[in-house]
Every structure is written in C-alpha cells, then in structure tokens.
Design a protein around this motif. Structure first.
Motif, mmCIF file in Angstrom:
data_model
loop_
_atom_site.group_PDB
_atom_site.id
_atom_site.type_symbol
_atom_site.label_atom_id
_atom_site.label_comp_id
_atom_site.label_asym_id
_atom_site.label_seq_id
_atom_site.Cartn_x
_atom_site.Cartn_y
_atom_site.Cartn_z
ATOM 1 N N LEU A 48 25.298 59.247 34.521
ATOM 2 C CA LEU A 48 24.990 57.988 33.837
ATOM 3 C C LEU A 48 25.745 56.832 34.480
ATOM 4 C CD1 LEU A 48 23.671 56.414 31.555
ATOM 5 C CD2 LEU A 48 25.560 57.101 30.053
ATOM 6 N N GLY A 49 27.023 57.029 34.781
ATOM 7 C CA GLY A 49 27.788 55.968 35.410
ATOM 8 C C GLY A 49 27.222 55.573 36.759
ATOM 9 N N SER A 50 26.770 56.568 37.531
ATOM 10 C CA SER A 50 26.189 56.281 38.849
ATOM 11 C C SER A 50 24.885 55.507 38.713
ATOM 12 C CB SER A 50 25.949 57.591 39.598
ATOM 13 O OG SER A 50 27.169 58.291 39.796
ATOM 14 N N ASP A 99 38.765 42.424 47.496
ATOM 15 C CA ASP A 99 37.498 43.124 47.714
ATOM 16 C C ASP A 99 37.060 43.918 46.496
ATOM 17 O OD1 ASP A 99 37.283 42.114 50.261
ATOM 18 O OD2 ASP A 99 38.331 43.798 51.187
ATOM 19 N N THR A 100 37.981 44.660 45.884
ATOM 20 C CA THR A 100 37.639 45.471 44.717
ATOM 21 C C THR A 100 38.921 46.004 44.100
ATOM 22 O OG1 THR A 100 36.229 47.264 43.903
ATOM 23 C CG2 THR A 100 37.412 47.664 45.950
ATOM 24 N N GLY A 101 38.783 46.818 43.051
ATOM 25 C CA GLY A 101 39.939 47.405 42.384
ATOM 26 C C GLY A 101 39.490 48.508 41.457
ATOM 27 N N THR A 102 40.437 49.079 40.721
ATOM 28 C CA THR A 102 40.126 50.113 39.735
ATOM 29 C C THR A 102 40.524 49.583 38.362
ATOM 30 O OG1 THR A 102 42.282 51.134 40.129
ATOM 31 C CG2 THR A 102 40.418 52.011 41.358
ATOM 32 N N SER A 131 33.410 50.905 26.612
ATOM 33 C CA SER A 131 32.931 52.059 27.368
ATOM 34 C C SER A 131 33.020 51.855 28.874
ATOM 35 C CB SER A 131 31.476 52.362 26.994
ATOM 36 O OG SER A 131 30.649 51.238 27.284
ATOM 37 N N ALA A 132 32.948 50.600 29.350
ATOM 38 C CA ALA A 132 32.901 50.375 30.799
ATOM 39 C C ALA A 132 33.426 48.988 31.139
ATOM 40 C CB ALA A 132 31.477 50.528 31.317
ATOM 41 N N ILE A 133 33.890 48.844 32.385
ATOM 42 C CA ILE A 133 34.320 47.549 32.909
ATOM 43 C C ILE A 133 33.916 47.481 34.376
ATOM 44 C CG2 ILE A 133 36.643 48.456 33.336
ATOM 45 C CD1 ILE A 133 37.698 45.597 32.973
ATOM 46 N N LEU A 134 33.313 46.354 34.759
ATOM 47 C CA LEU A 134 32.816 46.158 36.122
ATOM 48 C C LEU A 134 33.704 45.162 36.857
ATOM 49 C CD1 LEU A 134 30.467 46.600 38.219
ATOM 50 C CD2 LEU A 134 29.435 44.535 37.239
ATOM 51 N N ALA A 135 34.199 45.564 38.041
ATOM 52 C CA ALA A 135 34.970 44.664 38.895
ATOM 53 C C ALA A 135 34.053 44.120 39.974
ATOM 54 C CB ALA A 135 36.152 45.396 39.514
ATOM 55 N N LEU A 141 32.932 50.235 39.135
ATOM 56 C CA LEU A 141 32.645 50.446 37.717
ATOM 57 C C LEU A 141 33.562 51.543 37.183
ATOM 58 C CD1 LEU A 141 30.744 49.700 35.307
ATOM 59 C CD2 LEU A 141 29.395 51.717 35.955
ATOM 60 N N SER A 142 34.449 51.170 36.242
ATOM 61 C CA SER A 142 35.272 52.160 35.544
ATOM 62 C C SER A 142 34.639 52.438 34.192
ATOM 63 C CB SER A 142 36.700 51.642 35.340
ATOM 64 O OG SER A 142 37.391 51.516 36.562
#
Length: 519
Positions: free
Chosen positions: A497-499, A446-449, A457-461, A486-487
């Motif tokens: 900004l991340g949100s 389903d998802t992860g961290t 700067s960022a990685i999207l699962a 999104l980490s």
C-alpha cells in the motif's frame, strides 16, 4: 477563561486566571503584557500574549476595570488555573506593584522596618506585629495571612553572659549566628562592629567570615540568599546562584542580577570549582556552552517525536521523479487570471497529488486505536503542512482538504503559511491531522526520513527540485528532478500500500494531466 472576585476587598478586586487554551495543556508562558498597573481595561480587551506547547495565543480580559496587579513578569511559565492579573472593578482601587517589583521592594521594606523599630522595641518582646496593608505573597498562590510570627531583632548591644568571651565588653556576635538568625527572619545577616554597634553599611557574611563583596551571600550550607521566584528563574537559565553578584537589599539576589549573570555566562574549569567564592572575571572569548530552556512549542515537539518514533513502527520509501512538466504547469498557473492573487508554487501541486493518491488508496488515511484494537479509516483528509516558525516547528492542517478545488487549496495554503509565520496559529488548527507534507526542499535538502506526527498514518517529504541529467525519450537531457520520501505507520500501511501511494504521487508529478484523467 476563569475569573473570581477576591473576598473582603472594598474596591472589588477581580482575579483572572490562566485559562486552558489548548485542550488539556497544563501550563503556558507569558510572552508579553499589553497592560500595566493603573491602565483601564474593557471586557474583551487583549491584556497579554501567552505561548502554550502548541501555539501563541492572545488572552482577552472578561470584565471592565483598572489593572490592579500583574502577578508574573514576562517570560514566566505559569500553571493553568493560576491568577496572573487582578483588576479593580470598583472605585478607589489603587494599582498594586507588579510581582517582579514587589518581591525586591518587599525584602527591603522588611529590613528597613526592622531597623527603624529596633531602637524602641523592648529587648524581651516575643512577637512582632505585621503592619496592615501589604501582605506577604507566595507567587502563584495568592495573598494569605501568615501563620507564623517573626522574631524581634536583637538589641544593638549584646547582653553580658558569664563565661562567654567578649560578652562583658559588648563584643560582636559570631557571623555564623547572625547569618542563621537572618535566614529565619527572612533577610540578610547584619554584622556588628567591634564596639557592639551596628555598622553604617551592614554586610552579608558567608561561611568562614568572608564579606559578600562579589558573590552571593549564603548561610551555613552554602545556600545564597534569594527568593523562590528568583531561584526558579536561575534554574531555568542554568545559572548557579553562588556565582551571582547580588545588588538587592542586604545582599539578596534579584531577578536583574540573574539576568546579568546569564548575559555573561562563562565556563569555570573543574579544578577551579573550589574558588567560586572569589570574583570570577568574565571570559575573554565567547562562552563555550549556552543552556537554552526547553519549553513551549519546542518541548511539545520533542515529546511528540519521541512518542511517535518509539510507538509507531516507521517505514520510509523513496522515489526520484522528473517534475519538469509540473514546474511548467506552476509557471502557467501563475499567469492564469483565475489564480490571480493566490500563492502558486510546486508545494501546491504536490499537495494535490497526495490528495489524489489518497483518493485512489483510501486505506492509507487511517489511525491506530490501541485501546480498542481497531484501525479507524477516515473519510476526510486533514492535510498537515510542517511550518518552521521563530518559536519552533509546528504542523497546522487544512481541514477537509480532499473537498477543495485547486484555487481553494491554494488559498488555504497561503493563509496557513502566513498565519504560522506571524505566530498566530490557533491550537485547533494543529489538531486532528491525518497526513502531513514537510517541504525540506526549501532548505536545499534532497530528501529525508521524516517522523510521523502522533496519530497520523503517513508523512511525505518533498525534496529540492534541481536541474539534473535525465534520460528522456532515449536521450540524456537536463531535467527538473526531485526526490520524494514517504514514511508510514507499518501497523496501518504495509509495503504494498505504501509503495502504491508513493508511486501514484510520483506519476501525477511526472504527468500533471493525471490530475484530470484520474479524478
């Protein structure tokens, strides 16, 4: 690529050294040789495949000639700059033995030569002249003349020494003395029979006088007889040489012995550790522990993840979104003639949604410069795609992904995935990434961290898309739903900004028409 010509060789032996194929990497593992001694090679011909910490790479030879010698067998990790193959570029150059064959045959030849020369060599001789031709080789450092001289073998009948028991009758030497002499001579000990004449089948002796019938022979101190390359192989495979049955000349352990022991790994309980000198039967069931050397891509990934996790302060946010419309769009694109022959899947639209979110929030596409204490904002997006391969997880990236149309992005994604699965991803394709997508949904997760790639700067699962009950237009209906995570590096990206970035990605996937209205 580096190469050199060996001085003083009439046949023109040229050396090819392990090049730095990954911009600063210090070692590479030889995966496969495509040539053997005696084969003819041409300039630009691929002779071997090596694996660095980043990728598998094929190495072409930079000159013509006949393969003279392969310095290392497959599976060996070699430092950059070390000679791995020699080529005879002139006439009359006979191919040499490979390193793996030479190391076993060299020891046998040394012992046999000593046995033949023993009857005619004078007992008082202080030197033994090395024969011309093959010279001793220390693997990884080339051929060099030895600065030491070997002691002569003792005569078959020990001289009489007053006061020594059994000396006047020509009694046998002590096994310990024979083993020590053999260690310095570079070969296994030979035990003489009770009449003072060497037996027909010389046997190596371990401390305590027990013949080495089933375990590796050793000298006082418990060190089995094996050459340095064999010891390194045993260390890499987690094999204790004291438990290996030797088959080499005079009880020397060979590579084949180590590999045979590795294929029949068994666990010996601690109370029985003192009984290792006795034959150990193979375990009836499967091994309880298997040791796997950490090297290549897996080693580099582990080091990068540790560095990233304990350098960049990670924050992960999650959102669950209805992607029913996106899944319908995927099916429509597969029928579109303009997209014929391209790889169309939900990941393509997730990538496009992330690129659009970065365009709307450019501050997220940045890097942290610790040395200069600066934030480096990047006007380009090198989009990384995490790919699982037989050699481990790699993250190649699509250069300037923000400038590509949907068909161009689909083509780049398809090429990236196919190249990664074949193990042909180049080191350049895995450098310079800015943000990454990891598609954990293909495994039903389903998802992860996710952990950031160093320097990004960022990685999207992207999680699995599943049919779930969802409130749609005031009614509970089955809808296609997924969860995004999104980490991001909290030094570069704050919570607001991340949100915003994560919310924009979700909005595009929920209403794909925003790909046009927000562009």
């Amino acid at each position: 690529m580096t190469e050199s010509t060996t001085p003083g060789t009439a046949s023109g032996i040229r050396e090819f050294r392990m090049p730095d194929v990954g911009e600063g990497l210090t070692e590479a593992e030889i995966l496969k040789w495509y040539v053997q001694p005696g084969d003819t090679v041409a300039d630009g011909q691929v002779v071997c495949e090596v694996e660095t910490a980043k990728a598998a790479v094929e190495l072409p030879i930079p000159f013509d000639g006949t393969v003279h010698e392969l310095r290392f067998p497959e599976g060996t990790t070699v430092d950059v700059g070390t000679v791995i193959i020699t080529v005879a570029t002139g006439a009359g150059g006979a191919p040499a033995e490979s390193a793996a064959v030479r190391e076993a045959a060299g020891s046998a030849g040394a012992v046999a030569a000593g046995d033949q020369a023993a009857p005619s060599a004078p007992a008082a001789s202080d030197e033994e002249i090395e024969p011309e031709g093959r010279q001793p080789v220390l693997v990884g450092y080339g051929v060099s003349a030895s600065s030491t001289k070997r002691r002569p073998r003792k005569p078959q009948a020990a001289p009489s020494v007053p006061g020594q028991p059994g000396a006047a009758e020509g009694g046998p030497r002590r096994p310990e003395a024979a083993a020590i002499q053999a260690e310095f001579n570079g070969h296994a000990a030979v035990v003489e029979g009770p009449t003072g004449v060497a037996g027909a089948a010389p046997a190596a002796v371990r401390p305590g006088g027990r013949p080495a019938g089933s375990a590796a022979p050793s000298v006082p101190g418990g060190r089995p007889l094996a050459k340095p390359p064999v010891r390194k192989l045993a260390k890499d495979l987690g094999i204790d040489l004291a438990t290996v049955t030797p088959t080499g000349p005079d009880g020397i352990i060979t590579r084949e012995d180590v590999h045979a022991a590795a294929s029949a790994v068994s666990v010996v309980p601690a109370p029985e550790a003192a009984a290792l000198a006795e034959p150990v039967p193979a375990a009836a069931g499967p091994a309880r522990e298997i040791r796997i050397p950490i090297k290549g891509v897996r080693k580099a990934t582990a080091q990068a993840m540790v560095a990233s996790a304990f350098t960049a302060p990670h924050v992960t946010e999650f959102i669950t979104v209805d992607v029913t419309r996106t899944m319908k769009l995927v099916q429509e694109l597969k029928q579109d003639p303009d997209m014929a022959g391209l790889r169309i899947n939900p990941l393509l639209l997730v990538a496009k949604a992330l690129l659009l979110a970065i365009r709307r929030n450019p501050e997220v596409n940045a890097a942290w410069d610790e040395a200069n204490q600066e934030i480096v904002r990047k006007e380009y997006v090198n989009l990384g795609i995490a790919a699982a391969t037989p050699r481990g997880l790699i993250v190649p990236n699509i250069k300037d992904a923000q400038a590509k149309t949907l068909p161009e992005l689909a083509s780049a994604l398809g090429e990236l995935v196919s190249t990664a699965r074949e193990g042909k991803t180049s080191p350049a394709a895995m450098q310079g990434g800015t943000v990454t997508i990891t598609n954990v949904g293909v495994f039903g997760v389903d998802t992860g961290t996710p952990i950031l790639n160093p320097g990004e700067s960022a990685i999207l699962a992207f999680g699995a898309v599943k049919l779930q009950p969802w409130v749609h237009k005031g009614k509970v209906k089955p809808r296609q739903v997924t969860t995004l995570a999104l980490s991001f590096d909290h030094r570069l990206v704050d919570g607001e900004l991340g949100s915003k970035v994560l919310a924009d990605i979700a909005a595009v996937l929920e209403q794909p028409k925003r790909l046009m209205t927000w562009s």
